[in-house]
Design a protein around this motif. Structure first.
Motif, PDB file in Angstrom:
ATOM      1  N   SER A   6     -12.175  -8.070  -2.844  1.00 46.83           N
ATOM      2  CA  SER A   6     -10.383  -7.891  -1.115  1.00 46.83           C
ATOM      3  C   SER A   6      -9.976  -8.981  -1.257  1.00 46.83           C
ATOM      4  O   SER A   6     -10.668 -10.407  -2.058  1.00 46.83           O
ATOM      5  CB  SER A   6     -10.958  -7.900   0.322  1.00 46.83           C
ATOM      6  OG  SER A   6     -11.647  -9.065   0.392  1.00 46.83           O
ATOM      7  N   CYS A   7      -8.414  -9.038  -1.030  1.00 44.90           N
ATOM      8  CA  CYS A   7      -7.511 -10.244  -1.158  1.00 44.90           C
ATOM      9  C   CYS A   7      -8.261 -10.764   0.442  1.00 44.90           C
ATOM     10  O   CYS A   7      -8.759 -10.769   1.066  1.00 44.90           O
ATOM     11  CB  CYS A   7      -6.561  -9.902  -0.783  1.00 44.90           C
ATOM     12  SG  CYS A   7      -6.121  -9.227   1.285  1.00 44.90           S
ATOM     13  N   HIS A   8      -7.669 -12.375   0.720  1.00 47.90           N
ATOM     14  CA  HIS A   8      -7.620 -12.838   1.549  1.00 47.90           C
ATOM     15  C   HIS A   8      -8.027 -12.540   2.899  1.00 47.90           C
ATOM     16  O   HIS A   8      -8.770 -12.674   4.037  1.00 47.90           O
ATOM     17  CB  HIS A   8      -6.897 -14.238   1.754  1.00 47.90           C
ATOM     18  CG  HIS A   8      -7.692 -15.469   1.938  1.00 47.90           C
ATOM     19  ND1 HIS A   8      -7.382 -15.503   3.579  1.00 47.90           N
ATOM     20  CD2 HIS A   8      -8.781 -16.546   1.989  1.00 47.90           C
ATOM     21  CE1 HIS A   8      -7.871 -17.042   4.162  1.00 47.90           C
ATOM     22  NE2 HIS A   8      -9.663 -17.507   3.303  1.00 47.90           N
ATOM     23  N   CYS A   9      -6.587 -12.041   3.021  1.00 46.53           N
ATOM     24  CA  CYS A   9      -6.535 -11.278   4.595  1.00 46.53           C
ATOM     25  C   CYS A   9      -7.383  -9.874   4.862  1.00 46.53           C
ATOM     26  O   CYS A   9      -7.346  -9.630   6.111  1.00 46.53           O
ATOM     27  CB  CYS A   9      -5.239 -11.243   4.857  1.00 46.53           C
ATOM     28  SG  CYS A   9      -4.290 -10.098   4.322  1.00 46.53           S
ATOM     29  N   GLY A  10      -7.812  -9.112   3.512  1.00 52.32           N
ATOM     30  CA  GLY A  10      -8.419  -8.328   4.012  1.00 52.32           C
ATOM     31  C   GLY A  10      -7.269  -6.292   4.169  1.00 52.32           C
ATOM     32  O   GLY A  10      -7.966  -5.282   4.081  1.00 52.32           O
ATOM     33  N   ALA A  11      -6.912  -6.840   3.540  1.00 51.43           N
ATOM     34  CA  ALA A  11      -5.068  -5.768   3.667  1.00 51.43           C
ATOM     35  C   ALA A  11      -5.890  -4.475   2.022  1.00 51.43           C
ATOM     36  O   ALA A  11      -4.927  -3.617   2.623  1.00 51.43           O
ATOM     37  CB  ALA A  11      -3.865  -6.303   3.941  1.00 51.43           C
ATOM     38  N   VAL A  12      -6.398  -5.452   1.208  1.00 51.50           N
ATOM     39  CA  VAL A  12      -6.312  -4.791   0.139  1.00 51.50           C
ATOM     40  C   VAL A  12      -7.834  -5.323   0.097  1.00 51.50           C
ATOM     41  O   VAL A  12      -8.326  -6.564  -0.473  1.00 51.50           O
ATOM     42  CB  VAL A  12      -5.520  -5.846  -0.776  1.00 51.50           C
ATOM     43  CG1 VAL A  12      -6.028  -5.095  -2.676  1.00 51.50           C
ATOM     44  CG2 VAL A  12      -4.166  -5.644  -1.208  1.00 51.50           C
ATOM     45  N   PHE A  69      -0.516  -7.700  -6.182  1.00 53.43           N
ATOM     46  CA  PHE A  69      -1.079  -8.610  -5.414  1.00 53.43           C
ATOM     47  C   PHE A  69      -0.792  -8.160  -3.677  1.00 53.43           C
ATOM     48  O   PHE A  69      -0.137  -7.507  -3.133  1.00 53.43           O
ATOM     49  CB  PHE A  69      -0.705 -10.157  -5.366  1.00 53.43           C
ATOM     50  CG  PHE A  69       0.829 -10.207  -5.797  1.00 53.43           C
ATOM     51  CD1 PHE A  69       1.191  -9.734  -6.570  1.00 53.43           C
ATOM     52  CD2 PHE A  69       2.022 -10.430  -4.403  1.00 53.43           C
ATOM     53  CE1 PHE A  69       2.597  -9.714  -7.107  1.00 53.43           C
ATOM     54  CE2 PHE A  69       3.365 -10.381  -4.494  1.00 53.43           C
ATOM     55  CZ  PHE A  69       4.067  -9.743  -5.769  1.00 53.43           C
ATOM     56  N   CYS A  70      -1.600  -8.494  -2.846  1.00 54.36           N
ATOM     57  CA  CYS A  70      -1.179  -8.350  -1.235  1.00 54.36           C
ATOM     58  C   CYS A  70       0.640  -9.304  -1.300  1.00 54.36           C
ATOM     59  O   CYS A  70       0.576 -10.092  -0.881  1.00 54.36           O
ATOM     60  CB  CYS A  70      -2.492  -8.974  -0.748  1.00 54.36           C
ATOM     61  SG  CYS A  70      -2.539  -8.917   1.501  1.00 54.36           S
ATOM     62  N   LYS A  71       1.064  -7.925   0.113  1.00 53.42           N
ATOM     63  CA  LYS A  71       2.208  -8.508   0.411  1.00 53.42           C
ATOM     64  C   LYS A  71       1.999 -10.030   1.294  1.00 53.42           C
ATOM     65  O   LYS A  71       3.103 -10.348   1.318  1.00 53.42           O
ATOM     66  CB  LYS A  71       2.415  -7.475   0.987  1.00 53.42           C
ATOM     67  CG  LYS A  71       3.122  -6.409  -0.039  1.00 53.42           C
ATOM     68  CD  LYS A  71       3.850  -5.360   0.573  1.00 53.42           C
ATOM     69  CE  LYS A  71       4.797  -3.982  -0.430  1.00 53.42           C
ATOM     70  NZ  LYS A  71       4.426  -2.951   0.509  1.00 53.42           N
ATOM     71  N   ILE A  72       0.932  -9.471   1.837  1.00 53.24           N
ATOM     72  CA  ILE A  72       0.718 -10.734   2.908  1.00 53.24           C
ATOM     73  C   ILE A  72       0.097 -11.728   2.513  1.00 53.24           C
ATOM     74  O   ILE A  72       0.745 -12.773   2.745  1.00 53.24           O
ATOM     75  CB  ILE A  72      -0.230 -10.008   4.064  1.00 53.24           C
ATOM     76  CG1 ILE A  72       0.286  -8.485   5.182  1.00 53.24           C
ATOM     77  CG2 ILE A  72      -0.688 -11.317   5.210  1.00 53.24           C
ATOM     78  CD1 ILE A  72      -0.811  -7.654   5.701  1.00 53.24           C
ATOM     79  N   CYS A  73      -1.186 -11.699   1.445  1.00 54.99           N
ATOM     80  CA  CYS A  73      -2.195 -13.579   1.369  1.00 54.99           C
ATOM     81  C   CYS A  73      -1.309 -13.810   0.170  1.00 54.99           C
ATOM     82  O   CYS A  73      -2.285 -14.824  -0.171  1.00 54.99           O
ATOM     83  CB  CYS A  73      -3.272 -13.579   2.133  1.00 54.99           C
ATOM     84  SG  CYS A  73      -4.184 -12.339   0.816  1.00 54.99           S
ATOM     85  N   GLY A  74      -0.975 -12.548  -0.235  1.00 56.66           N
ATOM     86  CA  GLY A  74      -0.505 -13.247  -2.175  1.00 56.66           C
ATOM     87  C   GLY A  74      -2.008 -13.155  -2.743  1.00 56.66           C
ATOM     88  O   GLY A  74      -1.693 -13.657  -4.219  1.00 56.66           O
TER      89      GLY A  74
HETATM   90 ZN   LIG Z   1      -3.815 -10.168   1.821  1.00 60.26          ZN
END
Ligand SMILES: [Zn+2]
Length: 113
Positions: A6-12, A69-74
């Motif tokens: 996952s990405c850092h924030c979990g959105a992906v 890449f994740c729009k929130i955490c990059g």
């Molecule tokens: Zn993220």
């Protein structure tokens, strides 16, 4: 075996239906900036568990690879594109829930291609 990442924030987040044992570390213009450690899989082994809405896409040069890449955490957990054998998913193992020390990482001189 399957792994998750996952990405850092979990959105992906995704599940990969195989256990990567080999990966590359490439020195091309984007890999060295992103710090990618990439393993490659066919799309049938890959399942995105979150919405595509959370993903932003960057392409350059011949636009064959979707650098995502994740729009929130990059963070950039995976990319998609066309490899020599057809459609492929490039898994950034730095965002995967695995022990990187158990993966054989081969340097690739992508900068010279
Ligand atoms: Zn993220």
């Amino acid at each position: 075996m399957a792994i998750t990442g996952s990405c850092h924030c979990g959105a992906v987040a995704y599940t990969l239906d195989e256990d990567p044992v080999d990966a590359i570390s490439c020195n091309c213009s984007i890999c060295r900036r992103k710090g990618y450690v990439l393993a490659f899989a066919t799309p049938d082994k890959f399942r995105l568990e979150t919405s595509r809405e959370a993903i932003s896409v960057y392409t350059f040069k011949n636009h064959i690879i979707r650098h995502q890449f994740c729009k929130i955490c990059g963070c950039a957990p995976f990319g998609e594109g066309k490899g020599p054998q057809g459609p492929m998913v490039a898994i950034n193992l730095r965002c995967a829930d695995i022990d990187l020390d158990k993966v054989t990482i081969t340097p690739v001189d992508g900068a010279s291609l």
